[in-house]
Design a protein around this motif. Structure first.
Motif, PDB file in Angstrom:
ATOM      1  N   TYR A   1       0.841  -1.208   0.000  1.00 52.62           N
ATOM      2  CA  TYR A   1       0.000   0.000   0.000  1.00 52.62           C
ATOM      3  C   TYR A   1       0.875   1.256   0.000  1.00 52.62           C
ATOM      4  O   TYR A   1       0.573   2.235  -0.677  1.00 52.62           O
ATOM      5  CB  TYR A   1      -0.924  -0.032   1.200  1.00 52.62           C
ATOM      6  N   LEU A   2       1.963   1.229   0.741  1.00 52.05           N
ATOM      7  CA  LEU A   2       2.876   2.369   0.793  1.00 52.05           C
ATOM      8  C   LEU A   2       3.534   2.592  -0.567  1.00 52.05           C
ATOM      9  O   LEU A   2       3.658   3.732  -1.035  1.00 52.05           O
ATOM     10  CB  LEU A   2       3.937   2.143   1.870  1.00 52.05           C
ATOM     11  N   GLN A   3       3.930   1.509  -1.218  1.00 56.47           N
ATOM     12  CA  GLN A   3       4.511   1.616  -2.564  1.00 56.47           C
ATOM     13  C   GLN A   3       3.496   2.192  -3.546  1.00 56.47           C
ATOM     14  O   GLN A   3       3.821   3.036  -4.382  1.00 56.47           O
ATOM     15  CB  GLN A   3       4.970   0.253  -3.058  1.00 56.47           C
ATOM     16  N   PHE A   4       2.258   1.687  -3.446  1.00 52.73           N
ATOM     17  CA  PHE A   4       1.211   2.193  -4.329  1.00 52.73           C
ATOM     18  C   PHE A   4       1.040   3.699  -4.122  1.00 52.73           C
ATOM     19  O   PHE A   4       0.984   4.474  -5.079  1.00 52.73           O
ATOM     20  CB  PHE A   4      -0.116   1.474  -4.073  1.00 52.73           C
ATOM     21  N   ALA A   5       0.930   4.116  -2.855  1.00 52.22           N
ATOM     22  CA  ALA A   5       0.713   5.537  -2.552  1.00 52.22           C
ATOM     23  C   ALA A   5       1.872   6.382  -3.073  1.00 52.22           C
ATOM     24  O   ALA A   5       1.655   7.456  -3.653  1.00 52.22           O
ATOM     25  CB  ALA A   5       0.540   5.732  -1.051  1.00 52.22           C
ATOM     26  N   ALA A   6       3.089   5.910  -2.895  1.00 50.29           N
ATOM     27  CA  ALA A   6       4.252   6.670  -3.360  1.00 50.29           C
ATOM     28  C   ALA A   6       4.251   6.798  -4.882  1.00 50.29           C
ATOM     29  O   ALA A   6       4.487   7.884  -5.426  1.00 50.29           O
ATOM     30  CB  ALA A   6       5.536   5.990  -2.883  1.00 50.29           C
ATOM     31  N   LYS A   7       3.962   5.710  -5.575  1.00 49.10           N
ATOM     32  CA  LYS A   7       3.936   5.775  -7.045  1.00 49.10           C
ATOM     33  C   LYS A   7       2.810   6.685  -7.528  1.00 49.10           C
ATOM     34  O   LYS A   7       2.977   7.451  -8.474  1.00 49.10           O
ATOM     35  CB  LYS A   7       3.784   4.377  -7.632  1.00 49.10           C
ATOM     36  N   TRP A   8       1.650   6.577  -6.893  1.00 46.55           N
ATOM     37  CA  TRP A   8       0.518   7.392  -7.328  1.00 46.55           C
ATOM     38  C   TRP A   8       0.787   8.872  -7.094  1.00 46.55           C
ATOM     39  O   TRP A   8       0.534   9.697  -7.955  1.00 46.55           O
ATOM     40  CB  TRP A   8      -0.771   6.962  -6.637  1.00 46.55           C
ATOM     41  N   LEU A   9       1.328   9.212  -5.922  1.00 47.90           N
ATOM     42  CA  LEU A   9       1.603  10.621  -5.635  1.00 47.90           C
ATOM     43  C   LEU A   9       2.680  11.185  -6.553  1.00 47.90           C
ATOM     44  O   LEU A   9       2.652  12.366  -6.896  1.00 47.90           O
ATOM     45  CB  LEU A   9       2.017  10.803  -4.174  1.00 47.90           C
ATOM     46  N   ASN A  10       3.625  10.365  -6.956  1.00 46.19           N
ATOM     47  CA  ASN A  10       4.662  10.854  -7.870  1.00 46.19           C
ATOM     48  C   ASN A  10       4.164  10.946  -9.309  1.00 46.19           C
ATOM     49  O   ASN A  10       4.690  11.722 -10.094  1.00 46.19           O
ATOM     50  CB  ASN A  10       5.898   9.955  -7.794  1.00 46.19           C
ATOM     51  N   LYS A  11       3.160  10.162  -9.639  1.00 49.88           N
ATOM     52  CA  LYS A  11       2.648  10.143 -11.017  1.00 49.88           C
ATOM     53  C   LYS A  11       1.546  11.178 -11.244  1.00 49.88           C
ATOM     54  O   LYS A  11       1.468  11.794 -12.296  1.00 49.88           O
ATOM     55  CB  LYS A  11       2.110   8.751 -11.335  1.00 49.88           C
ATOM     56  N   VAL A  12       0.708  11.359 -10.253  1.00 46.79           N
ATOM     57  CA  VAL A  12      -0.474  12.203 -10.426  1.00 46.79           C
ATOM     58  C   VAL A  12      -0.078  13.680 -10.494  1.00 46.79           C
ATOM     59  O   VAL A  12       0.893  14.111  -9.892  1.00 46.79           O
ATOM     60  CB  VAL A  12      -1.492  11.950  -9.277  1.00 46.79           C
ATOM     61  N   SER A  13      -0.840  14.428 -11.273  1.00 49.78           N
ATOM     62  CA  SER A  13      -0.608  15.871 -11.389  1.00 49.78           C
ATOM     63  C   SER A  13      -1.803  16.615 -10.796  1.00 49.78           C
ATOM     64  O   SER A  13      -2.852  16.043 -10.552  1.00 49.78           O
ATOM     65  CB  SER A  13      -0.419  16.269 -12.853  1.00 49.78           C
ATOM     66  N   VAL A  14      -1.624  17.897 -10.608  1.00 47.05           N
ATOM     67  CA  VAL A  14      -2.701  18.726 -10.061  1.00 47.05           C
ATOM     68  C   VAL A  14      -3.890  18.722 -11.010  1.00 47.05           C
ATOM     69  O   VAL A  14      -5.045  18.636 -10.579  1.00 47.05           O
ATOM     70  CB  VAL A  14      -2.189  20.164  -9.812  1.00 47.05           C
ATOM     71  N   LYS A  15      -3.611  18.779 -12.290  1.00 44.41           N
ATOM     72  CA  LYS A  15      -4.683  18.788 -13.296  1.00 44.41           C
ATOM     73  C   LYS A  15      -5.499  17.504 -13.206  1.00 44.41           C
ATOM     74  O   LYS A  15      -6.738  17.531 -13.279  1.00 44.41           O
ATOM     75  CB  LYS A  15      -4.081  18.945 -14.674  1.00 44.41           C
ATOM     76  N   GLN A  16      -4.830  16.357 -13.045  1.00 43.93           N
ATOM     77  CA  GLN A  16      -5.540  15.085 -12.933  1.00 43.93           C
ATOM     78  C   GLN A  16      -6.377  15.047 -11.669  1.00 43.93           C
ATOM     79  O   GLN A  16      -7.499  14.546 -11.671  1.00 43.93           O
ATOM     80  CB  GLN A  16      -4.555  13.914 -12.938  1.00 43.93           C
ATOM     81  N   LEU A  17      -5.837  15.571 -10.578  1.00 43.48           N
ATOM     82  CA  LEU A  17      -6.577  15.579  -9.319  1.00 43.48           C
ATOM     83  C   LEU A  17      -7.805  16.476  -9.403  1.00 43.48           C
ATOM     84  O   LEU A  17      -8.843  16.169  -8.814  1.00 43.48           O
ATOM     85  CB  LEU A  17      -5.676  16.021  -8.165  1.00 43.48           C
ATOM     86  N   GLU A  18      -7.698  17.565 -10.113  1.00 46.28           N
ATOM     87  CA  GLU A  18      -8.854  18.472 -10.255  1.00 46.28           C
ATOM     88  C   GLU A  18      -9.933  17.864 -11.131  1.00 46.28           C
ATOM     89  O   GLU A  18     -11.096  18.235 -11.025  1.00 46.28           O
ATOM     90  CB  GLU A  18      -8.402  19.815 -10.840  1.00 46.28           C
ATOM     91  N   GLN A  19      -9.575  16.944 -11.994  1.00 50.35           N
ATOM     92  CA  GLN A  19     -10.550  16.331 -12.902  1.00 50.35           C
ATOM     93  C   GLN A  19     -11.195  15.080 -12.317  1.00 50.35           C
ATOM     94  O   GLN A  19     -12.013  14.462 -12.981  1.00 50.35           O
ATOM     95  CB  GLN A  19      -9.890  15.998 -14.224  1.00 50.35           C
TER      96      GLN A  19
END
Length: 152
Positions: free
Chosen positions: A133-151
């Motif tokens: 779960y920690l690996q998943f969270a780290a990869k997701w936070l490094n991959k995701v952008s502000v634009k993706q989060l807003e959408q």
């Protein structure tokens, strides 16, 4: 007696005043004003962009502090708070754990997530589940952008 020599009646030649850089011509004032406006607009644009990315940067910093399996709930809360910052009315925020897990899995399909129901509500969570779960969270936070989060 009057002075009859013509050389004595002449005044010294005075050179014209040199044009200095100050005060500048009106065109330079307009150019300076335009430059100031452009700089202010650019600063405002980058300041807003930097401010929008603040929750994501804070989440990444907080993620570095989560290291132990007993912090599984904190990790889950961190991800939910991040989604809430950019999309406060998202239905997944109040959904059951299974729907939350499905939502996360859709965000990063190639990275498997352990069973969150077991990880979050078991007395002693396993290190391997927490690490996944920690690996998943780290990869997701490094991959995701502000634009993706807003959408979302």
């Amino acid at each position: 007696m009057a002075n009859t020599e013509p050389q004595l009646a002449l005044a010294d030649i005075q050179e014209p005043m040199l044009n200095t850089f100050w005060p500048p011509a009106p065109g330079w004032w307009l150019l300076a004003l335009l430059l100031i406006v452009l700089l202010a607009y650019g600063f405002r644009f980058f300041w807003r962009k930097w401010q929008k990315a603040l929750p994501l940067r804070q989440a990444k910093a907080e993620l570095r502090l989560i290291k132990e399996p007993h912090q599984s709930a904190e990790l889950n809360e961190l991800l939910k708070r991040l989604v809430h910052c950019y999309s406060p009315r998202h239905p997944v925020l109040s959904a059951p754990v299974k729907q939350w897990q499905d939502f996360l899995q859709q965000q990063l399909p190639q990275q498997p997530i352990p069973d969150l129901q077991k990880l979050l509500y078991q007395q002693q969570s396993e290190q391997t589940d927490f690490s996944g779960y920690l690996q998943f969270a780290a990869k997701w936070l490094n991959k995701v952008s502000v634009k993706q989060l807003e959408q979302l």
